[in-house]
Design a protein around this motif. Structure first.
Motif, PDB file in Angstrom:
ATOM      1  N   LEU A  31     -84.129 -68.288 -61.189  1.00  0.00           N
ATOM      2  CA  LEU A  31     -83.602 -67.926 -62.502  1.00  0.00           C
ATOM      3  C   LEU A  31     -83.823 -69.058 -63.496  1.00  0.00           C
ATOM      4  O   LEU A  31     -84.185 -68.818 -64.659  1.00  0.00           O
ATOM      5  CB  LEU A  31     -82.111 -67.593 -62.393  1.00  0.00           C
ATOM      6  N   LEU A  32     -83.616 -70.296 -63.053  1.00  0.00           N
ATOM      7  CA  LEU A  32     -83.840 -71.441 -63.925  1.00  0.00           C
ATOM      8  C   LEU A  32     -85.305 -71.512 -64.363  1.00  0.00           C
ATOM      9  O   LEU A  32     -85.609 -71.696 -65.557  1.00  0.00           O
ATOM     10  CB  LEU A  32     -83.439 -72.726 -63.211  1.00  0.00           C
ATOM     11  N   LEU A  33     -86.238 -71.363 -63.412  1.00  0.00           N
ATOM     12  CA  LEU A  33     -87.658 -71.395 -63.752  1.00  0.00           C
ATOM     13  C   LEU A  33     -88.016 -70.239 -64.672  1.00  0.00           C
ATOM     14  O   LEU A  33     -88.814 -70.396 -65.609  1.00  0.00           O
ATOM     15  CB  LEU A  33     -88.504 -71.336 -62.479  1.00  0.00           C
ATOM     16  N   PHE A  34     -87.440 -69.072 -64.417  1.00  0.00           N
ATOM     17  CA  PHE A  34     -87.695 -67.913 -65.270  1.00  0.00           C
ATOM     18  C   PHE A  34     -87.294 -68.205 -66.715  1.00  0.00           C
ATOM     19  O   PHE A  34     -88.054 -67.925 -67.653  1.00  0.00           O
ATOM     20  CB  PHE A  34     -86.931 -66.698 -64.736  1.00  0.00           C
ATOM     21  N   LEU A  35     -86.116 -68.777 -66.911  1.00  0.00           N
ATOM     22  CA  LEU A  35     -85.636 -69.062 -68.264  1.00  0.00           C
ATOM     23  C   LEU A  35     -86.491 -70.129 -68.937  1.00  0.00           C
ATOM     24  O   LEU A  35     -86.792 -70.037 -70.135  1.00  0.00           O
ATOM     25  CB  LEU A  35     -84.170 -69.494 -68.217  1.00  0.00           C
ATOM     26  N   VAL A  36     -86.899 -71.166 -68.178  1.00  0.00           N
ATOM     27  CA  VAL A  36     -87.797 -72.176 -68.723  1.00  0.00           C
ATOM     28  C   VAL A  36     -89.115 -71.539 -69.146  1.00  0.00           C
ATOM     29  O   VAL A  36     -89.650 -71.812 -70.238  1.00  0.00           O
ATOM     30  CB  VAL A  36     -88.048 -73.298 -67.691  1.00  0.00           C
ATOM     31  N   GLY A  37     -89.650 -70.672 -68.282  1.00  0.00           N
ATOM     32  CA  GLY A  37     -90.916 -70.007 -68.595  1.00  0.00           C
ATOM     33  C   GLY A  37     -90.815 -69.104 -69.804  1.00  0.00           C
ATOM     34  O   GLY A  37     -91.698 -69.100 -70.677  1.00  0.00           O
ATOM     35  N   ILE A  38     -89.741 -68.333 -69.902  1.00  0.00           N
ATOM     36  CA  ILE A  38     -89.538 -67.430 -71.038  1.00  0.00           C
ATOM     37  C   ILE A  38     -89.453 -68.213 -72.343  1.00  0.00           C
ATOM     38  O   ILE A  38     -90.093 -67.869 -73.350  1.00  0.00           O
ATOM     39  CB  ILE A  38     -88.259 -66.589 -70.838  1.00  0.00           C
ATOM     40  N   CYS A  39     -88.667 -69.279 -72.342  1.00  0.00           N
ATOM     41  CA  CYS A  39     -88.490 -70.080 -73.559  1.00  0.00           C
ATOM     42  C   CYS A  39     -89.793 -70.774 -73.961  1.00  0.00           C
ATOM     43  O   CYS A  39     -90.180 -70.772 -75.142  1.00  0.00           O
ATOM     44  CB  CYS A  39     -87.382 -71.108 -73.361  1.00  0.00           C
ATOM     45  N   GLY A  40     -90.480 -71.366 -72.982  1.00  0.00           N
ATOM     46  CA  GLY A  40     -91.738 -72.044 -73.278  1.00  0.00           C
ATOM     47  C   GLY A  40     -92.811 -71.088 -73.748  1.00  0.00           C
ATOM     48  O   GLY A  40     -93.573 -71.393 -74.680  1.00  0.00           O
ATOM     49  N   CYS A  66    -103.942 -73.413 -73.477  1.00  0.00           N
ATOM     50  CA  CYS A  66    -103.206 -72.199 -73.114  1.00  0.00           C
ATOM     51  C   CYS A  66    -101.832 -72.522 -72.506  1.00  0.00           C
ATOM     52  O   CYS A  66    -101.541 -72.104 -71.368  1.00  0.00           O
ATOM     53  CB  CYS A  66    -104.010 -71.354 -72.126  1.00  0.00           C
ATOM     54  N   PRO A  67    -100.963 -73.230 -73.219  1.00  0.00           N
ATOM     55  CA  PRO A  67     -99.634 -73.489 -72.658  1.00  0.00           C
ATOM     56  C   PRO A  67     -98.812 -72.218 -72.484  1.00  0.00           C
ATOM     57  O   PRO A  67     -97.956 -72.148 -71.609  1.00  0.00           O
ATOM     58  CB  PRO A  67     -98.998 -74.427 -73.688  1.00  0.00           C
ATOM     59  N   HIS A  68     -99.093 -71.191 -73.309  1.00  0.00           N
ATOM     60  CA  HIS A  68     -98.383 -69.914 -73.146  1.00  0.00           C
ATOM     61  C   HIS A  68     -98.726 -69.277 -71.808  1.00  0.00           C
ATOM     62  O   HIS A  68     -97.882 -68.631 -71.178  1.00  0.00           O
ATOM     63  CB  HIS A  68     -98.688 -68.970 -74.298  1.00  0.00           C
ATOM     64  N   TYR A  69     -99.958 -69.475 -71.318  1.00  0.00           N
ATOM     65  CA  TYR A  69    -100.320 -68.996 -69.978  1.00  0.00           C
ATOM     66  C   TYR A  69     -99.598 -69.802 -68.902  1.00  0.00           C
ATOM     67  O   TYR A  69     -99.164 -69.254 -67.883  1.00  0.00           O
ATOM     68  CB  TYR A  69    -101.828 -69.102 -69.758  1.00  0.00           C
ATOM     69  N   LEU A  70     -99.512 -71.103 -69.110  1.00  0.00           N
ATOM     70  CA  LEU A  70     -98.810 -71.955 -68.146  1.00  0.00           C
ATOM     71  C   LEU A  70     -97.367 -71.488 -67.972  1.00  0.00           C
ATOM     72  O   LEU A  70     -96.868 -71.358 -66.846  1.00  0.00           O
ATOM     73  CB  LEU A  70     -98.852 -73.412 -68.603  1.00  0.00           C
ATOM     74  N   PHE A  71     -96.684 -71.211 -69.085  1.00  0.00           N
ATOM     75  CA  PHE A  71     -95.298 -70.766 -68.994  1.00  0.00           C
ATOM     76  C   PHE A  71     -95.196 -69.327 -68.474  1.00  0.00           C
ATOM     77  O   PHE A  71     -94.189 -68.965 -67.859  1.00  0.00           O
ATOM     78  CB  PHE A  71     -94.609 -70.914 -70.349  1.00  0.00           C
ATOM     79  N   GLU A  72     -96.238 -68.531 -68.693  1.00  0.00           N
ATOM     80  CA  GLU A  72     -96.261 -67.187 -68.098  1.00  0.00           C
ATOM     81  C   GLU A  72     -96.307 -67.296 -66.571  1.00  0.00           C
ATOM     82  O   GLU A  72     -95.635 -66.536 -65.856  1.00  0.00           O
ATOM     83  CB  GLU A  72     -97.484 -66.422 -68.609  1.00  0.00           C
ATOM     84  N   LEU A  94     -98.820 -65.261 -57.305  1.00  0.00           N
ATOM     85  CA  LEU A  94    -100.090 -65.911 -57.005  1.00  0.00           C
ATOM     86  C   LEU A  94    -101.237 -65.215 -57.727  1.00  0.00           C
ATOM     87  O   LEU A  94    -102.133 -65.869 -58.277  1.00  0.00           O
ATOM     88  CB  LEU A  94    -100.333 -65.910 -55.493  1.00  0.00           C
ATOM     89  N   GLY A  95    -101.210 -63.883 -57.742  1.00  0.00           N
ATOM     90  CA  GLY A  95    -102.260 -63.142 -58.429  1.00  0.00           C
ATOM     91  C   GLY A  95    -102.281 -63.410 -59.920  1.00  0.00           C
ATOM     92  O   GLY A  95    -103.353 -63.601 -60.520  1.00  0.00           O
ATOM     93  N   VAL A  96    -101.114 -63.426 -60.548  1.00  0.00           N
ATOM     94  CA  VAL A  96    -101.018 -63.743 -61.976  1.00  0.00           C
ATOM     95  C   VAL A  96    -101.570 -65.141 -62.235  1.00  0.00           C
ATOM     96  O   VAL A  96    -102.320 -65.371 -63.196  1.00  0.00           O
ATOM     97  CB  VAL A  96     -99.565 -63.628 -62.467  1.00  0.00           C
ATOM     98  N   ALA A  97    -101.215 -66.100 -61.383  1.00  0.00           N
ATOM     99  CA  ALA A  97    -101.698 -67.470 -61.554  1.00  0.00           C
ATOM    100  C   ALA A  97    -103.216 -67.540 -61.434  1.00  0.00           C
ATOM    101  O   ALA A  97    -103.880 -68.209 -62.243  1.00  0.00           O
ATOM    102  CB  ALA A  97    -101.040 -68.384 -60.521  1.00  0.00           C
ATOM    103  N   LEU A  98    -103.785 -66.857 -60.456  1.00  0.00           N
ATOM    104  CA  LEU A  98    -105.240 -66.859 -60.284  1.00  0.00           C
ATOM    105  C   LEU A  98    -105.934 -66.330 -61.530  1.00  0.00           C
ATOM    106  O   LEU A  98    -106.915 -66.912 -62.020  1.00  0.00           O
ATOM    107  CB  LEU A  98    -105.633 -66.018 -59.071  1.00  0.00           C
ATOM    108  N   TYR A  99    -105.430 -65.212 -62.043  1.00  0.00           N
ATOM    109  CA  TYR A  99    -106.070 -64.616 -63.209  1.00  0.00           C
ATOM    110  C   TYR A  99    -105.942 -65.518 -64.440  1.00  0.00           C
ATOM    111  O   TYR A  99    -106.920 -65.748 -65.166  1.00  0.00           O
ATOM    112  CB  TYR A  99    -105.469 -63.244 -63.515  1.00  0.00           C
ATOM    113  N   LEU A 100    -104.756 -66.061 -64.688  1.00  0.00           N
ATOM    114  CA  LEU A 100    -104.547 -66.864 -65.891  1.00  0.00           C
ATOM    115  C   LEU A 100    -105.263 -68.213 -65.813  1.00  0.00           C
ATOM    116  O   LEU A 100    -105.633 -68.777 -66.849  1.00  0.00           O
ATOM    117  CB  LEU A 100    -103.056 -67.054 -66.145  1.00  0.00           C
ATOM    118  N   VAL A 101    -105.467 -68.731 -64.621  1.00  0.00           N
ATOM    119  CA  VAL A 101    -106.270 -69.951 -64.479  1.00  0.00           C
ATOM    120  C   VAL A 101    -107.687 -69.699 -64.981  1.00  0.00           C
ATOM    121  O   VAL A 101    -108.238 -70.480 -65.772  1.00  0.00           O
ATOM    122  CB  VAL A 101    -106.288 -70.418 -63.012  1.00  0.00           C
TER     123      VAL A 101
END
Length: 244
Positions: free
Chosen positions: A140-149, A181-187, A208-215
């Motif tokens: 949940l903490l990582l989710f909120l950090v990712g959403i805000c970033g 692409c910091p928005h991808y990093l936070f995604e 993992l799949g989302v990370a592979l694609y956004l990389v």
């Protein structure tokens, strides 16, 4: 389902690395046979990307009314993430191009499948033993950090253009001085958080799949900026500061 979602996103990542981009954002007009393509405005296309997944998350609160804290947190995270994306499309982003219908369908089906399957498969785990290491609050903490970033850097992108301006500019502010692409990093951090909330094989495969694609997408985006702007700073990486 875990294998299917991972293979699908891995294939999309491979196509990106080969220059066969999903046609949205900067790459909407990169394909061939443009005369045979059905185009949607970027705003309409983006709404089609996120709305089915948002509705799947919203419906889950009615379909699965019980399930405990972890299940409630997962439903909230999935639903809120795609609601945020819809609200950004409607009220934040400034669009200048189009989206190809084929790409819209691929992405929309992928998001919907991931959202609906993650929630349903979590429902199937109810009654089983909890994981030995409980990671849902870290998730949940990582989710909120990712959403805000993610939101903050989308906000910075939205401020690049003046009213009625269509051209692209080199982004400034936030982590844009370090990665394009910091928005991808936070995604990626958003989906990592969701996977830790859920702690199922499917949620890990989705993250993992989302990370592979956004990389691969971020790497292609950096190449695009290098080709379009002679003054693009060479020290700005694609996704991870100082690394990639």
């Amino acid at each position: 389902m875990s294998v299917m979602i991972l293979l699908t996103t891995a294939c999309l990542a491979l196509w990106e690395s080969m220059g066969k981009h999903l046609q949205y954002s900067k790459f909407w007009n990169m394909g061939s046979n443009k005369s045979h393509q059905i185009l949607l405005s970027s705003r309409t296309g983006m709404l089609f990307l996120y709305t089915p997944a948002f509705l799947a998350g919203l419906a889950s609160f009615w379909i699965f009314q019980d399930g405990g804290t972890r299940f409630m947190m997962l439903k909230f995270a999935v639903t809120f993430h795609f609601l945020k994306r819809d609200l950004e499309v409607l009220f934040l982003h400034k669009f200048s191009g189009f989206m190809v219908l084929d790409s819209v369908i691929i992405i929309s089906v992928s998001y919907f499948t991931a959202a609906a399957s993650m929630i349903y498969l979590q429902h199937l785990t109810l009654g089983f033993r909890e994981p030995l290491v409980d990671l849902k609050y870290l998730g949940l903490l990582l989710f909120l950090v990712g959403i805000c970033g993610n939101f903050y850097h989308h906000y910075l992108l939205s401020k690049l253009r003046e009213k009625n301006e269509k051209g692209y500019k080199i982004p400034r502010g936030g982590l844009f001085s370090m990665v394009i692409c910091p928005h991808y990093l936070f995604e990626i951090i958003v989906f990592l958080g969701i996977s830790l909330i859920s702690q199922t094989p499917f949620s890990y495969s989705t993250a993992l799949g989302v990370a592979l694609y956004l990389v691969t997408r971020s790497y292609a985006t950096r190449k695009w900026y290098l080709s379009k702007f002679e003054n693009f700073p060479k020290n700005v990486k694609a996704l991870v500061p100082y690394v990639f």
